[in-house]
Design an enzyme around this catalytic site. Structure first.
Site, PDB file in Angstrom:
ATOM      1  N   PHE A 106       0.805  -1.228   0.000  1.00  0.00           N
ATOM      2  CA  PHE A 106       0.000   0.000   0.000  1.00  0.00           C
ATOM      3  C   PHE A 106       0.833   1.270   0.000  1.00  0.00           C
ATOM      4  CE2 PHE A 106       0.730  -0.335   4.549  1.00  0.00           C
ATOM      5  CZ  PHE A 106       0.745   0.983   4.990  1.00  0.00           C
ATOM      6  N   LYS A 107       2.145   1.119   0.202  1.00  0.00           N
ATOM      7  CA  LYS A 107       3.003   2.306   0.277  1.00  0.00           C
ATOM      8  C   LYS A 107       3.196   3.008  -1.061  1.00  0.00           C
ATOM      9  CE  LYS A 107       3.880   1.223   4.471  1.00  0.00           C
ATOM     10  NZ  LYS A 107       4.146   1.918   5.686  1.00  0.00           N
ATOM     11  N   ASP A 108       2.855   2.320  -2.156  1.00  0.00           N
ATOM     12  CA  ASP A 108       3.151   2.908  -3.469  1.00  0.00           C
ATOM     13  C   ASP A 108       2.478   4.264  -3.673  1.00  0.00           C
ATOM     14  OD1 ASP A 108       4.929   1.079  -4.664  1.00  0.00           O
ATOM     15  OD2 ASP A 108       3.300  -0.325  -5.048  1.00  0.00           O
TER      16      ASP A 108
END
Ligand SMILES: Cc1ncc(COP(=O)(O)O)c(C=O)c1O
Ligand SMILES: N[C@@H](CCOP(=O)(O)O)C(=O)O
Length: 430
Positions: A106-108
């Site tokens: 989810f960090k993208d």
């Protein structure tokens, strides 16, 4: 939008300055001065809006006027070039898949958004910026990918040696160019503490422009609020009482969800789902906030003993313990329970969850016991193949590798081993 430091000593500052500094000079996290809720009609008609329209409307107030609207539209469009599907498991539980980006966690979104903001601010600036990042697994890869080749930016990633998965390590150590990986003999908390110390070290900050791409940086943190909007858009016509179970480590993601709630998103409740690193679970029981050294688990990206963002959560709920408890529950699960959940999800729903998502699923199940009328969405924060060993061991089925994962397999790891803050400083000054 101006931002203030939660330590309340440093002067308030603009979005641009908050992004470039990362952490306030008094070591406090920045927080927006105001949060202006969106009109009810925005949420009533949210299904008519695209993801980029939702993102633009929800982030606009936090970045203006320094990022003009036409530039913001491009940034948001570029950032969100993949999907965020909700998958229904049963009438009470769905999962929001946040792993369709380039590094499959989810960090993208936050990393890509921040890289583009910094690129914009830096376009007429000759001074190089050094982005320091501490990672327990996924932030490092996402930041490396998001900042690769960004002009005038050098990225230095600190990760705990032997405590990230093989794929995560490949993602953060193999890109080269403006990305350097420092392998720290210690835990994620040691890495995070070194990064924070560097910001306060005048010998360093007089010589170089340092910033952070952890969720302490508002440009990395705030875009995570989009996820809750995207899930709501896909579910609100079918369900009332939407609850989010967020696998939590540094508490940036769940705290971004709380910002979405402050903007008016009708979220009934949050569940912070923890592994054995359960400082917040314990706090909600005892009202004693006692950070401690993290322990290693199979959901390694959540192995955080001193979550950075908890102070922002306290601010959102005005440091009122009762209000916090009305909005937040937290449960902690062991590795054995996590593995059993992975198997249950696979056998019952033919769905392959990664260990972090499985902790989120357990959070939903626990919450639903006392709240059977809720619909609980757990965030599937990383693709299962990022944790190939444990996933294949548990469900006893070989997993096909997505192209994002294949692209790093077989690449050569390059890292520099360090054991202390002095070694970090020496590296940065070289
Ligand atoms: C896969 C995964 N799940 C959950 C988390 C925890 O998120 P947060 O640190 O925002 O609480 C992380 C790390 O941040 C992660 O990489
Ligand atoms: N779990 C994270 C830890 C850092 O979190 P961040 O959101 O503050 O960057 C990771 O995967 O590195």
């Amino acid at each position: 939008m101006n931002y203030y430091s939660l330590n309340k000593v440093a002067p308030n500052t603009s979005f641009k300055d908050a992004v470039i500094k990362g952490l306030a000079p008094d070591k406090g996290l920045y927080f927006p001065e105001k949060i202006k809720p969106l009109p009810k009609s925005f949420f009533n008609d949210i299904d008519k809006l695209s993801h980029t329209e939702i993102a633009f409307e929800t982030i606009k107030q936090f970045v203006s006027p320094e990022i003009p609207e036409d530039v913001l539209k491009n940034i948001v469009n570029d950032t969100l070039s993949f999907n965020f599907p909700v998958v229904k498991l049963n009438k009470n539980i769905s999962t929001l898949e946040l792993f369709h980006g380039p590094t499959m966690a989810f960090k993208d979104v936050g990393a890509r958004f921040m890289a583009r903001c910094l690129g914009y601010f830096n376009q007429n600036n000759d001074k190089e910026v050094t982005v320091l990042v501490a990672t327990s697994g996924d932030t490092g890869g996402a930041v490396a990918n998001g900042f690769l080749g960004v002009k005038g930016v050098n990225v230095v990633i600190l990760y705990p040696s032997g405590k990230v998965s093989d794929i995560q390590e490949k993602q953060l150590t193999t890109l080269g160019q403006n990305i350097t990986a420092l392998e720290v003999n210690g835990t994620f908390d040691d890495c995070q503490a070194m990064v924070k110390t560097a910001f306060l070290d005048e010998e360093l900050t007089n010589q170089m422009q340092l910033t952070s791409a952890n969720s302490i940086n508002v440009a990395r943190w705030l875009p995570q609020l989009f996820y809750f909007m995207f899930a709501y858009k896909q579910l609100y016509k079918q369900y009332n009482n939407i609850v989010f179970s967020v696998p939590s480590g540094n508490f940036g993601n769940i705290c971004a969800g709380m910002m979405a709630q402050q903007l008016g998103l009708p979220i009934k409740h949050f569940v912070a789902s923890n592994n054995a690193n359960n400082v917040v679970t314990r706090y909600l029981i005892s009202q004693l906030y006692e950070p401690k050294q993290s322990v290693q688990t199979i959901s390694n990206a959540m192995d955080v003993g001193a979550p950075s963002n908890f102070i922002r959560i306290e601010e959102i709920y005005k440091n009122n313990f009762e209000t916090l408890k009305e909005n937040l529950s937290s449960y902690s699960f062991s590795d054995d329970e996590t593995k059993k959940a992975m198997l249950e999800i696979y056998n019952s729903y033919s769905y392959v969850a990664d260990p972090h998502g499985a902790v989120g699923y357990l959070g939903c199940k626990t919450y639903l016991k006392d709240n059977p009328n809720a619909h609980c969405v757990f965030l599937e924060t990383a693709h299962p193949t990022k944790f190939l060993d444990v996933v294949e061991e548990v469900i006893k089925k070989e997993q096909p590798l997505p192209k994002q994962i294949q692209s790093v397999m077989g690449k050569e790891k390059k890292s520099i081993v360090i054991s202390s803050y002095d070694e970090l400083k020496e590296f940065l000054l070289k």
